[in-house]
Design an enzyme around this catalytic site. Structure first.
Site, PDB file in Angstrom:
ATOM      1  N   GLY A   1      34.335  32.111 -71.428  1.00 18.08           N
ATOM      2  CA  GLY A   1      34.058  32.444 -72.936  1.00 18.08           C
ATOM      3  C   GLY A   1      34.840  31.496 -74.177  1.00 18.08           C
ATOM      4  O   GLY A   1      35.173  30.945 -72.998  1.00 18.08           O
ATOM      5  N   ILE A   2      34.579  32.590 -74.379  1.00 20.68           N
ATOM      6  CA  ILE A   2      34.776  31.639 -75.994  1.00 20.68           C
ATOM      7  C   ILE A   2      36.023  32.398 -76.445  1.00 20.68           C
ATOM      8  O   ILE A   2      36.663  33.330 -76.342  1.00 20.68           O
ATOM      9  CB  ILE A   2      33.640  32.002 -77.350  1.00 20.68           C
ATOM     10  CG1 ILE A   2      32.392  32.097 -76.673  1.00 20.68           C
ATOM     11  CG2 ILE A   2      34.260  30.969 -78.962  1.00 20.68           C
ATOM     12  CD1 ILE A   2      31.596  31.799 -78.062  1.00 20.68           C
ATOM     13  N   GLY A   3      37.194  31.060 -77.089  1.00 20.71           N
ATOM     14  CA  GLY A   3      37.559  31.594 -76.961  1.00 20.71           C
ATOM     15  C   GLY A   3      39.998  31.425 -76.903  1.00 20.71           C
ATOM     16  O   GLY A   3      39.602  30.621 -75.846  1.00 20.71           O
TER      17      GLY A   3
ATOM     18  N   ILE B   1      41.759  33.204 -74.992  1.00 24.24           N
ATOM     19  CA  ILE B   1      41.726  33.174 -73.251  1.00 24.24           C
ATOM     20  C   ILE B   1      41.087  32.506 -72.854  1.00 24.24           C
ATOM     21  O   ILE B   1      42.072  32.198 -71.697  1.00 24.24           O
ATOM     22  CB  ILE B   1      41.464  34.694 -73.459  1.00 24.24           C
ATOM     23  CG1 ILE B   1      42.965  35.414 -74.397  1.00 24.24           C
ATOM     24  CG2 ILE B   1      41.903  35.360 -72.254  1.00 24.24           C
ATOM     25  CD1 ILE B   1      42.219  37.404 -74.275  1.00 24.24           C
TER      26      ILE B   1
ATOM     27  N   GLU C   1      27.826  30.391 -69.317  1.00 22.86           N
ATOM     28  CA  GLU C   1      27.701  29.962 -70.470  1.00 22.86           C
ATOM     29  C   GLU C   1      28.014  28.986 -71.371  1.00 22.86           C
ATOM     30  O   GLU C   1      27.401  27.851 -71.887  1.00 22.86           O
ATOM     31  CB  GLU C   1      27.706  31.667 -71.367  1.00 22.86           C
ATOM     32  CG  GLU C   1      26.303  31.955 -72.021  1.00 22.86           C
ATOM     33  CD  GLU C   1      26.823  33.253 -73.400  1.00 22.86           C
ATOM     34  OE1 GLU C   1      26.960  33.787 -71.967  1.00 22.86           O
ATOM     35  OE2 GLU C   1      26.504  33.401 -74.140  1.00 22.86           O
TER      36      GLU C   1
ATOM     37  N   GLY D   1      26.509  36.625 -73.558  1.00 23.15           N
ATOM     38  CA  GLY D   1      25.731  36.858 -72.046  1.00 23.15           C
ATOM     39  C   GLY D   1      27.088  38.010 -71.257  1.00 23.15           C
ATOM     40  O   GLY D   1      27.466  37.515 -69.598  1.00 23.15           O
TER      41      GLY D   1
END
Ligand code: COA
Length: 442
Positions: A216-218, A220, A239, A338
């Protein structure tokens, strides 16, 4: 198309001319994220006085979101599919938010449940046959082009010509062409602190050689990538494609050779990161940008080998219910995106080796400095569940891994308390006793 150049020249106009194709009460969709056609959006806002009640919808926004300013309330009605800082106030006040699983969006458009009167897109320069690429976003853009009554395209030389089902003959669809070159927004590499580093290590311990990753985003996901240097033959079906995955590709860690399909290529739905990343995607056969009804379809994801999905969350209760898009108090904070597509797809993995991971710091610090546990007895008042407790398999914080699949309520609560911040464990243990009539130490 034989005469595409003639048609292209005939449809060329300025951005201010192009946005005259938008009419009051139209439903206008933008390509999202770094793909947002910034000059078309600026032109639309410059011409705001010409419109009444134009509905604006898109997923994640990186632009200034001027159309969400209160002064344009009569002109624009934001109805977002994902909320960011610029759109949050408007959507929670006079605007709206529409929820769905991200993979469903093209189908919602096909069925006319999500109406697209006008779509604003941003594409690469055409190739010699007049084909362009939507470059940094596959997501819903191509279906929006097919569903829309009017297509306005910003042609920008800085949009990479990515391969995948994002390449199409522009003149078959475009009603207006605006040539306007500008750099795409960039996201600098995330700052990885000690908390993210620990989370990255725990997540990495769940990833085997040959796994297929969704990140995902970011900070982490970037912290996870930093811990994967010694892994072998990883693949990407995600995604988002970010800088962390690109670096792993350069280092030979992601080589996509063990993927069960789409072998040798990284598959993603959108791209977000540095200028180097956008250049990496340009005419690169190792990258395939695909629409969201392919990338995020859980029945596709479940066929990926050793699928690992890693996503963030705002909070999790002692049952394992996860909230990722609301903070409580009836405020829509972000969107489902997502997350559930991937968490479910990984859990359904055909090879039995998929893992859906929710990774988050154990604690959040509010603006006034108050520290709060992200693991709580119950979700906050008026907070909405994103992942049901049945969807949640693994929760990771900087204190470890809670493996919840197949566990009883009490076992889940115990596992989650073990990865909560130590400052909050005493009160969580008390709450466990009250909720489950079972002491933590029993
Ligand atoms: N209570 C109160 N505030 C909280 C909180 C909680 N439980 N958890 C986080 N916050 C605050 C943080 O302090 C931070 O505040 P700030 O903006 O003032 O610094 C803010 O909320 C965002 O938290 P952060 O942990 O930095 O979020 P993030 O950028 O890592 O994003 C999600 C986390 C969950 C919001 C984001 O991942 C998301 O929207 N996910 C759903 C969609 C998705 O996962 N899609 C698939 C991936 S492509």
């Amino acid at each position: 198309m034989k005469n595409w150049k003639e048609l292209y020249d005939a449809k060329k106009m300025t951005s201010d001319e192009a946005v005259q194709l938008i009419k009051s009460n139209d439903k206008v969709v933008f390509q999202h994220d770094v793909g947002e056609p910034a000059e078309l959006v600026r032109a639309m806002v410059r011409n705001a006085k010409n419109y009444k009640n134009v509905e604006i919808s898109h997923m994640f926004s990186l632009g200034p979101g001027e159309y969400c300013k209160e002064e344009y309330k009569e002109n624009f009605h934001p109805n977002m599919w994902f909320i960011s800082g610029q759109t949050r106030k408007a959507c929670n006040d006079w605007g709206d938010y529409t929820t769905f699983f991200f993979h469903e969006l093209p189908e919602l458009m096909r069925q006319g449940r999500v109406v697209v009167d006008v779509v604003l897109i941003q594409v690469s320069k055409p190739d010699k046959l007049g084909y362009v690429s939507t470059g940094v976003s596959g997501d819903y853009t191509v279906q929006a082009i097919k569903s829309a009554k009017t297509v306005i395209a910003q042609v920008n030389e800085h949009v990479p010509f990515s391969y995948g089902d994002v390449v199409f003959p522009l003149m078959e669809y475009a009603d207006a062409i605006v040539e306007y070159d500008e750099y795409l927004p960039t996201i600098p590499a995330s700052k990885i602190g000690p908390v993210e580093e620990e989370i990255g290590k725990y997540c990495a311990s769940l990833i085997d050689d040959g796994a297929t990753l969704q990140l995902g985003i970011g900070s982490i996901p970037d912290a996870v990538c930093a811990q994967l240097k010694n892994k072998k033959h990883l693949g990407l079906h995600s995604e988002m494609l970010g800088d962390g995955a690109m670096q792993l590709y350069y280092e030979g860690v992601i080589d996509n050779t063990m993927k069960s399909f789409d072998k040798d290529v990284m598959v993603a739905n959108f791209v977000m990161g540095t200028q180097e990343l956008y250049e990496f995607c340009d005419h690169n056969h190792a990258v395939k940008i695909m629409p969201v009804d392919y990338v995020n379809d859980p029945t596709i994801i479940m066929n990926c080998s050793k699928m690992i999905a890693i996503n963030g969350a705002l909070g999790c209760d002692l049952y394992g219910q996860v909230a990722s898009d609301t903070l409580g108090g009836d405020v829509q904070f972000s969107g489902v995106g997502g997350q559930v597509d991937f968490i479910r797809g990984a859990a359904m993995a055909r090879d039995g080796l998929g893992k859906g991971i929710i990774a988050m710091p154990s604690m959040a610090v509010k603006k006034d400095g108050t520290k709060i546990s992200k693991i709580t007895p119950h979700l906050a008042d008026k907070q909405v569940v994103t992942d049901s407790r049945n969807d949640t398999e693994f929760v990771v914080t900087e204190y470890g891994i809670a493996d919840l699949w197949g566990k009883s309520n009490k076992e889940r609560a115990k596992a989650l308390i073990d990865i909560a911040h130590p400052d909050f464990r005493p009160e969580l243990k008390e709450a466990m006793k009250e909720i489950f009539h079972h002491s933590y130490d029993e």
